[in-house]
Structure formats: C-alpha cells, structure tokens
Design an enzyme around this catalytic site. Sequence first.
Site, PDB file in Angstrom:
ATOM      1  N   HIS A  86      59.482  63.294  49.657  1.00 48.59           N
ATOM      2  CA  HIS A  86      59.983  64.544  50.237  1.00 48.59           C
ATOM      3  C   HIS A  86      61.047  65.176  49.351  1.00 48.59           C
ATOM      4  O   HIS A  86      61.791  64.493  48.649  1.00 48.59           O
ATOM      5  CB  HIS A  86      60.494  64.342  51.664  1.00 48.59           C
ATOM      6  N   ASP A  88      63.193  67.832  50.605  1.00 52.04           N
ATOM      7  CA  ASP A  88      64.359  68.284  51.350  1.00 52.04           C
ATOM      8  C   ASP A  88      65.415  67.187  51.365  1.00 52.04           C
ATOM      9  O   ASP A  88      65.101  66.007  51.206  1.00 52.04           O
ATOM     10  CB  ASP A  88      63.982  68.685  52.775  1.00 52.04           C
ATOM     11  N   ASP A 117      67.522  59.777  47.857  1.00 48.69           N
ATOM     12  CA  ASP A 117      66.732  60.120  49.042  1.00 48.69           C
ATOM     13  C   ASP A 117      66.374  61.610  49.018  1.00 48.69           C
ATOM     14  O   ASP A 117      67.093  62.427  49.544  1.00 48.69           O
ATOM     15  CB  ASP A 117      67.556  59.791  50.298  1.00 48.69           C
ATOM     16  N   GLU A 151      61.176  66.280  55.837  1.00 50.38           N
ATOM     17  CA  GLU A 151      61.262  64.899  56.306  1.00 50.38           C
ATOM     18  C   GLU A 151      62.560  64.638  57.063  1.00 50.38           C
ATOM     19  O   GLU A 151      62.581  63.881  58.034  1.00 50.38           O
ATOM     20  CB  GLU A 151      61.149  63.949  55.114  1.00 50.38           C
ATOM     21  N   GLU A 152      63.644  65.274  56.639  1.00 52.82           N
ATOM     22  CA  GLU A 152      64.946  65.002  57.234  1.00 52.82           C
ATOM     23  C   GLU A 152      65.158  65.710  58.571  1.00 52.82           C
ATOM     24  O   GLU A 152      66.148  65.436  59.255  1.00 52.82           O
ATOM     25  CB  GLU A 152      66.062  65.422  56.265  1.00 52.82           C
ATOM     26  N   ASP A 175      60.365  55.940  49.591  1.00 51.32           N
ATOM     27  CA  ASP A 175      61.524  56.545  50.257  1.00 51.32           C
ATOM     28  C   ASP A 175      62.300  55.498  51.056  1.00 51.32           C
ATOM     29  O   ASP A 175      62.775  55.787  52.147  1.00 51.32           O
ATOM     30  CB  ASP A 175      61.046  57.679  51.183  1.00 51.32           C
ATOM     31  N   HIS A 420      72.503  59.768  52.175  1.00 53.93           N
ATOM     32  CA  HIS A 420      73.216  60.436  53.274  1.00 53.93           C
ATOM     33  C   HIS A 420      74.730  60.288  53.164  1.00 53.93           C
ATOM     34  O   HIS A 420      75.449  60.626  54.102  1.00 53.93           O
ATOM     35  CB  HIS A 420      72.752  59.920  54.644  1.00 53.93           C
TER      36      HIS A 420
END
Length: 447
Positions: A86, A88, A117, A151-152, A175, A420
């Site tokens: 992903h 995003d 990520d 995805e997030e 991921d 994150h």
Amino acid sequence: MNFYSEILKYKDELIKDLVGLVQIPSVLDRFDESNLEYPFGKDIRDALDYMLNLAKRDGFLVKNINNYAGHIEYGKGDELIAALGHLDVVPATGIWSKEKFGGEIIDGKIYGRGTQDDKGPTIACYYALKMLKDLGLNFSKRFRLILGCDEESGSRCVKKYFENEEMPSFGFAPDANFPLINGEKGIISFDIVGEFKDPHIEYFKAGDRYNIVPDVACAKLNIDLKKEFLSYLKKNNYEGEVDDDVYTIKGKASHAMAPDKGINAISLLAKFLNKYLKNDVIKLICNYLADNEYGKKLGIDCYDEEMKHLTMNLAKIDYEDNEFKIGLNFRIPKIECVNMIKEGFAKVLNDFYLIQLNDCKVHYVPSDDNDVTTLLNAYKKYTGDVDAKAFTIGGGTYAQSLTKGVAFGAMFKDSEETEHMPDEYMKIDDILKAAAIYAEAIWELCK
C-alpha cells in the site's frame, strides 16, 4: 541462483526511487467516491501514479483501477500469484527530529513516514520483480504487484480492486514481519457516544486514527488547576504544559495492535481530571478504558492459543459542548469476541451508547500449506534462520482481503518497529535483503 548478489546491483536505483516515493505525503485527505480523479486525495493519487510510471519505465504491464488501486504484472499463464502493498501512510503525528517526508539517508537508514509501512517493503517487492524480469526468467504463472491506496483507513481500495479484477490463487502482503504471518486477528472499531454536562470542561480532544495510540491530549478547562497539573506532570515525569486554560499532556504513539507499547495520552489526562472533576465520562475512561489493553476491567479478556490475546486501544476522544465520542479499536482472536465486547460494555455504559463501526473477520492459513512453506524456505535461505516458523499477529494487512494470503516481511527479528511513530525509518540493508527474499519467493511460486 543468489538473488542477494544480484539485487545489490540495483542499490542506488532502488534508494533513489524509494526516496522519491517517501517524499510524496500520501496521507488520506478525505474519501470522496464522487471524485473520480482523486477519491483519496491528490497526494495518494500522486503516489499511485509514481509507482505505475516506474513500472512503465521498466517495461511492465500496468493498470490503474479507477484511481483506487493499480497493479504491475509480469509473466504468462492461467494462474495468478500476487503481492499487495500500500502507498497511503498514517499522519506524521508526534515530534520528529527528521523531515517527516524527507527521505533522508542517515547512517544507513532511510527516514520518513512510510519507509517501514509500507513504501520501503513495496519498493523492495517491486525491485525483486524488476530484477527477475531483467534476468529474463520465464514465469509459468502471472505475478502482480497490487498497489493499494487506502490500507490505513479501511481498505476500500482493495474492495474496489477485487470488484473489477480476479482473485489470485495465493498472495502475500509485504507489510508486516518475517518470518511469516499466517494468521491475523479480526479488527473492529466502536464509538461510545453520549451527553454529559460539565461546566468545567470546554473541550477534551485527542487522537487522529483508530489504529494509533494517541500521543497528545488536550483539554480546555473553566477551572484553575494549573498548579495541580504542573505538579502532576513533575511527579510522574510526564511532558506537558498549560497555555491559556488549555492543558496538554504528551504520551507515546504506537500501533493499535500493540497498545501496551505506547503511552496513551487520553488515559494520562483523564486520570488527572478524575481527581478534581465529578464527571461520568472521565470516570468511564479511568475505570474501564485506561490501562486496560487486554480488556480485563470489562471482563472481555479473550485468548486463543494460536491467535493470542484480545487487545483494546483507546484511540480518540472528542468531548465538546457537553457531547462526546470516544473511539476504540479492538484486535480480536475469535469472532465470538464481538459479542463479548458488546456484553461487557452493556454492563457499564448506563446512559451512554456503543456503536459498532465495521464488520470483522479473523484470517488464517495453515502453517503447513505448500505456498506458506515456499515463502518460509525463501526467508531461511537468505537469513540462515533454519528454525523459523509462521506466527500470528494483531495487526491487519491486505492478506485479509485475499481468499488465501499471508503477510510476509519486510521487518526482520532485529528490526526496530517504527511504523506509525515519529522518525519512522528502515535500514537500507534490510530493504535489500527483503528484496532478495521476495525475488526467491516470487520465482519459486511462479516458475
């Protein structure tokens, strides 16, 4: 063939392309299905275009699926194998010492939101496929690198993708972590909503996403508690300040799948307020939500031998004008836990309401499956970790969108997990090793 020695030839090119991708701040603007050009915002669309243009440059077949997702394809045959990455990223919250979207290279590490990520692993997978193509290896199956854009924030991208494109017979999401993740907990979010009048609180706010432990919380108060608050900060060695009746406290962000690795700022501020205010919302947080990562205070501490513990993240609060919404995110080992959660809250909410925000499923592929074994063998070849075994996690990856899929890297056992978090980074050596592993896995699955 040793794919690691081959991938080293691509090192400079790989790094350059990854830095370019990281420099695109592909955070969800807002989802607008009526906006056909930019359903997730312009920056995410730019990231998708960037990857598809790389693939066009390198001679791959590419396809954009309604600006929700895209894919890069190589090989021939009736059967389809896929990897799902992903583009995003979550917001770059917290205090950073590096440029949030700079792609800076320092001491062998690439810094910036998305490096771990999932832009770094996605580029690793792309270069694995590019190398195999450049080597002229013939596939008996088609392989697709599917590129998602949401995805997030709910994976609406892959839902749209599979409404238009075929489901692969097997796939993996680069991921997560090596050696291999064959099971993922169900992910479900709830809001607690209601009204409670408190003349002393103008607002209490924290949290951006359900899948992040909030690292900053603030409240504007109509009562002078400055002296007490500063004492609270000093006594507990917390960071914070009071400015114009706004009380701010800082915790530590982490991924919602491991809330115990963070320091929840909502909990910290609620504990302080609970000492001086008679407030049922604050009391609810302190009695049942704070310091309750496994749900024990609510009697919902569910456990499964393979999938492990239920976890709960106190993710968001928006309390203003005497109305409030508290956002919670759960990772559940069994689907029966959904009813357990509802029953647990029914006993303590009184006049407040619990609202379920999404459906949920638990994902699992047997560890002795032939395709799983193929991936594990690729990992073992380039790490020497001959005792490596599949395991399960609380995070959710694109593997859940596949009929048969697993998460496979790109974080190694000794990698610091910075996804994150502020100053997110990925080691260049890890990216290159992951690319070699992905090349081996793709070749063995598709030859």
